[in-house]
Design a protein around this motif. Sequence first.
Motif, PDB file in Angstrom:
ATOM      1  N   GLU A  66       7.468   6.364  11.630  1.00 17.43           N
ATOM      2  CA  GLU A  66       7.936   7.711  11.289  1.00 17.43           C
ATOM      3  C   GLU A  66       8.883   7.718  10.095  1.00 17.43           C
ATOM      4  O   GLU A  66       8.871   8.640   9.285  1.00 17.43           O
ATOM      5  N   GLN A  67       9.717   6.675   9.959  1.00 12.70           N
ATOM      6  CA  GLN A  67      10.715   6.653   8.896  1.00 12.70           C
ATOM      7  C   GLN A  67      10.184   6.049   7.585  1.00 12.70           C
ATOM      8  O   GLN A  67      10.926   5.927   6.616  1.00 12.70           O
ATOM      9  N   SER A  68       8.940   5.687   7.529  1.00  9.94           N
ATOM     10  CA  SER A  68       8.414   4.996   6.352  1.00  9.94           C
ATOM     11  C   SER A  68       8.220   5.959   5.191  1.00  9.94           C
ATOM     12  O   SER A  68       8.183   7.178   5.351  1.00  9.94           O
ATOM     13  N   PHE A  69       8.047   5.389   3.989  1.00 11.63           N
ATOM     14  CA  PHE A  69       7.868   6.228   2.807  1.00 11.63           C
ATOM     15  C   PHE A  69       6.536   6.972   2.857  1.00 11.63           C
ATOM     16  O   PHE A  69       6.368   8.001   2.205  1.00 11.63           O
ATOM     17  N   VAL A  70       5.576   6.488   3.656  1.00 10.51           N
ATOM     18  CA  VAL A  70       4.280   7.174   3.791  1.00 10.51           C
ATOM     19  C   VAL A  70       4.490   8.573   4.351  1.00 10.51           C
ATOM     20  O   VAL A  70       3.927   9.555   3.855  1.00 10.51           O
ATOM     21  N   ARG A  79       5.933 -11.605   1.160  1.00 12.39           N
ATOM     22  CA  ARG A  79       6.897 -10.652   1.727  1.00 12.39           C
ATOM     23  C   ARG A  79       7.778 -10.059   0.626  1.00 12.39           C
ATOM     24  O   ARG A  79       8.076  -8.861   0.628  1.00 12.39           O
ATOM     25  N   ALA A  80       8.188 -10.910  -0.315  1.00 11.68           N
ATOM     26  CA  ALA A  80       8.954 -10.408  -1.454  1.00 11.68           C
ATOM     27  C   ALA A  80       8.097  -9.455  -2.289  1.00 11.68           C
ATOM     28  O   ALA A  80       8.591  -8.450  -2.802  1.00 11.68           O
ATOM     29  N   GLY A  81       6.816  -9.767  -2.392  1.00 14.91           N
ATOM     30  CA  GLY A  81       5.901  -8.896  -3.125  1.00 14.91           C
ATOM     31  C   GLY A  81       5.744  -7.545  -2.468  1.00 14.91           C
ATOM     32  O   GLY A  81       5.643  -6.519  -3.153  1.00 14.91           O
ATOM     33  N   PHE A  82       5.758  -7.512  -1.133  1.00 15.09           N
ATOM     34  CA  PHE A  82       5.656  -6.228  -0.430  1.00 15.09           C
ATOM     35  C   PHE A  82       6.901  -5.383  -0.679  1.00 15.09           C
ATOM     36  O   PHE A  82       6.801  -4.167  -0.873  1.00 15.09           O
ATOM     37  N   SER A  83       8.071  -5.995  -0.691  1.00  8.17           N
ATOM     38  CA  SER A  83       9.311  -5.261  -0.984  1.00  8.17           C
ATOM     39  C   SER A  83       9.272  -4.673  -2.388  1.00  8.17           C
ATOM     40  O   SER A  83       9.676  -3.524  -2.613  1.00  8.17           O
ATOM     41  N   ALA A  84       8.749  -5.479  -3.343  1.00 10.20           N
ATOM     42  CA  ALA A  84       8.615  -4.976  -4.714  1.00 10.20           C
ATOM     43  C   ALA A  84       7.636  -3.807  -4.764  1.00 10.20           C
ATOM     44  O   ALA A  84       7.858  -2.827  -5.487  1.00 10.20           O
ATOM     45  N   LEU A  85       6.568  -3.900  -3.984  1.00 13.43           N
ATOM     46  CA  LEU A  85       5.568  -2.828  -3.956  1.00 13.43           C
ATOM     47  C   LEU A  85       6.178  -1.521  -3.481  1.00 13.43           C
ATOM     48  O   LEU A  85       5.940  -0.467  -4.093  1.00 13.43           O
ATOM     49  N   ILE A  86       6.954  -1.549  -2.423  1.00 13.69           N
ATOM     50  CA  ILE A  86       7.555  -0.327  -1.896  1.00 13.69           C
ATOM     51  C   ILE A  86       8.457   0.315  -2.948  1.00 13.69           C
ATOM     52  O   ILE A  86       8.434   1.546  -3.141  1.00 13.69           O
ATOM     53  N   SER A  87       9.241  -0.492  -3.656  1.00 10.24           N
ATOM     54  CA  SER A  87      10.115   0.045  -4.706  1.00 10.24           C
ATOM     55  C   SER A  87       9.298   0.674  -5.829  1.00 10.24           C
ATOM     56  O   SER A  87       9.590   1.795  -6.278  1.00 10.24           O
ATOM     57  N   ILE A  88       8.259  -0.017  -6.284  1.00 14.29           N
ATOM     58  CA  ILE A  88       7.439   0.495  -7.383  1.00 14.29           C
ATOM     59  C   ILE A  88       6.726   1.773  -6.971  1.00 14.29           C
ATOM     60  O   ILE A  88       6.608   2.725  -7.765  1.00 14.29           O
ATOM     61  N   LEU A  89       6.254   1.824  -5.737  1.00 12.57           N
ATOM     62  CA  LEU A  89       5.585   3.047  -5.260  1.00 12.57           C
ATOM     63  C   LEU A  89       6.551   4.226  -5.277  1.00 12.57           C
ATOM     64  O   LEU A  89       6.173   5.342  -5.680  1.00 12.57           O
ATOM     65  N   ARG A 109      -1.432   9.626   1.409  1.00  5.66           N
ATOM     66  CA  ARG A 109      -2.734   9.374   2.020  1.00  5.66           C
ATOM     67  C   ARG A 109      -3.164   7.960   1.676  1.00  5.66           C
ATOM     68  O   ARG A 109      -3.148   7.567   0.513  1.00  5.66           O
ATOM     69  N   LEU A 110      -3.550   7.188   2.685  1.00  4.18           N
ATOM     70  CA  LEU A 110      -3.913   5.790   2.498  1.00  4.18           C
ATOM     71  C   LEU A 110      -5.424   5.604   2.461  1.00  4.18           C
ATOM     72  O   LEU A 110      -6.140   6.108   3.334  1.00  4.18           O
ATOM     73  N   ASN A 111      -5.908   4.912   1.439  1.00  2.00           N
ATOM     74  CA  ASN A 111      -7.295   4.464   1.364  1.00  2.00           C
ATOM     75  C   ASN A 111      -7.313   2.944   1.414  1.00  2.00           C
ATOM     76  O   ASN A 111      -6.410   2.292   0.889  1.00  2.00           O
ATOM     77  N   PHE A 112      -8.353   2.392   2.002  1.00  2.00           N
ATOM     78  CA  PHE A 112      -8.563   0.946   1.957  1.00  2.00           C
ATOM     79  C   PHE A 112      -9.986   0.712   1.482  1.00  2.00           C
ATOM     80  O   PHE A 112     -10.948   1.033   2.171  1.00  2.00           O
ATOM     81  N   VAL A 121      -1.734   9.505  -3.352  1.00  2.00           N
ATOM     82  CA  VAL A 121      -2.743   8.663  -2.707  1.00  2.00           C
ATOM     83  C   VAL A 121      -2.476   7.201  -3.059  1.00  2.00           C
ATOM     84  O   VAL A 121      -2.352   6.851  -4.232  1.00  2.00           O
ATOM     85  N   LEU A 122      -2.388   6.362  -2.044  1.00  2.00           N
ATOM     86  CA  LEU A 122      -2.271   4.918  -2.228  1.00  2.00           C
ATOM     87  C   LEU A 122      -3.571   4.281  -1.768  1.00  2.00           C
ATOM     88  O   LEU A 122      -3.953   4.393  -0.599  1.00  2.00           O
ATOM     89  N   SER A 123      -4.270   3.620  -2.690  1.00  2.00           N
ATOM     90  CA  SER A 123      -5.526   2.945  -2.371  1.00  2.00           C
ATOM     91  C   SER A 123      -5.306   1.444  -2.422  1.00  2.00           C
ATOM     92  O   SER A 123      -4.822   0.912  -3.421  1.00  2.00           O
ATOM     93  N   VAL A 124      -5.643   0.781  -1.332  1.00  3.70           N
ATOM     94  CA  VAL A 124      -5.439  -0.662  -1.204  1.00  3.70           C
ATOM     95  C   VAL A 124      -6.798  -1.342  -1.231  1.00  3.70           C
ATOM     96  O   VAL A 124      -7.644  -1.086  -0.376  1.00  3.70           O
ATOM     97  N   CYS A 125      -7.016  -2.203  -2.221  1.00  2.17           N
ATOM     98  CA  CYS A 125      -8.274  -2.950  -2.317  1.00  2.17           C
ATOM     99  C   CYS A 125      -8.119  -4.244  -1.542  1.00  2.17           C
ATOM    100  O   CYS A 125      -7.393  -5.144  -1.958  1.00  2.17           O
ATOM    101  N   VAL A 126      -8.790  -4.335  -0.395  1.00  2.00           N
ATOM    102  CA  VAL A 126      -8.687  -5.508   0.468  1.00  2.00           C
ATOM    103  C   VAL A 126     -10.100  -5.930   0.851  1.00  2.00           C
ATOM    104  O   VAL A 126     -10.933  -5.096   1.197  1.00  2.00           O
ATOM    105  N   ALA A 127     -10.378  -7.233   0.776  1.00  2.00           N
ATOM    106  CA  ALA A 127     -11.751  -7.751   0.891  1.00  2.00           C
ATOM    107  C   ALA A 127     -12.631  -7.021  -0.123  1.00  2.00           C
ATOM    108  O   ALA A 127     -13.695  -6.504   0.188  1.00  2.00           O
TER     109      ALA A 127
END
Length: 281
Positions: A107-111, A52-62, A117-120, A149-155
């Motif tokens: 609606e209020q998110s940084f996206v 969860r702390a890592g996700f908060s850091a991710l939003i700031s870095i993005l 644009r989100l890629n997975f 563009v934010l690309s998330v590598c998952v699995a």
Amino acid sequence: MPTFFEKLCYMVRRCIFYVLSIGPMPNHIAFIMDGNRRYANKRSLERGTGHRAGFSALISILRYCYEMGVKYVTIYAFSIDNFRRKPEEVQSTMDLMKEKIDELLKEQSFVNEYEVRLNFWGNHNLLNDPLRLSVEKAMRSTCHNTGPVLSVCVAYTSTDEIAHAIEMSCHEKRDLMKELHACGCKNDFFEEFDMQSVISVADFERHLYTSGCPDPDIVIRTSGETRLSNFLLLQSSFSHLQNPTPLWPDFSFSHLVWAILKYQRGHPYLQERSRRSKKME
């Protein structure tokens, strides 16, 4: 409504980004977000707190990346190898990812703020149903966004991506042969076609998960680790590889600025090596 302090911090960042922009700026930064579990263990926190702390850091870095004009950011969120962890830990991570993906679509998110644009990228068949549905919804909901563009590598692993690209290329050639047979093409045509039916590099690259996305200029793995861990192995041939010591939740604005400065210092060498490689092809 931003506070005075937030506005001041934003203006300071803009000044720093302006100075950085005098040199070469990265178009694509990839992050291996290493150290979330160690962050929690060092602080004797509950399981999952580090992520969860890592996700908060991710939003700031993005936000910092998008403010400085970086068009593509790719993150290594969950490797196929991570499925070997304890089932309860894997399930907890899947649940957290679904929760955070759903948050990103609000609606209020940084996206929505940045028209992201989100890629997975990865083998979605390995995901549980709730997470897979959230992933598909996120890509569908943002596919027409015109911002970064934010690309998330998952699995994801690079070897799985390569195997997938080869398999899809073979299927493509096979389907084309079937269509030609159905059209009643003559035997001499097939003899000529067989000479051209070998899978080319272009065929292969077209079926990579990363197709259409430029190779990363910088690959950053936090926590001081120097391994790529099966991440974008083909795409990082001429990337500037960095391994800063902070754990991912501790990775901050100053670390990002330092990463850009190091990239700018090594840019002439990387550019020359890339030019020579293309000249040899």
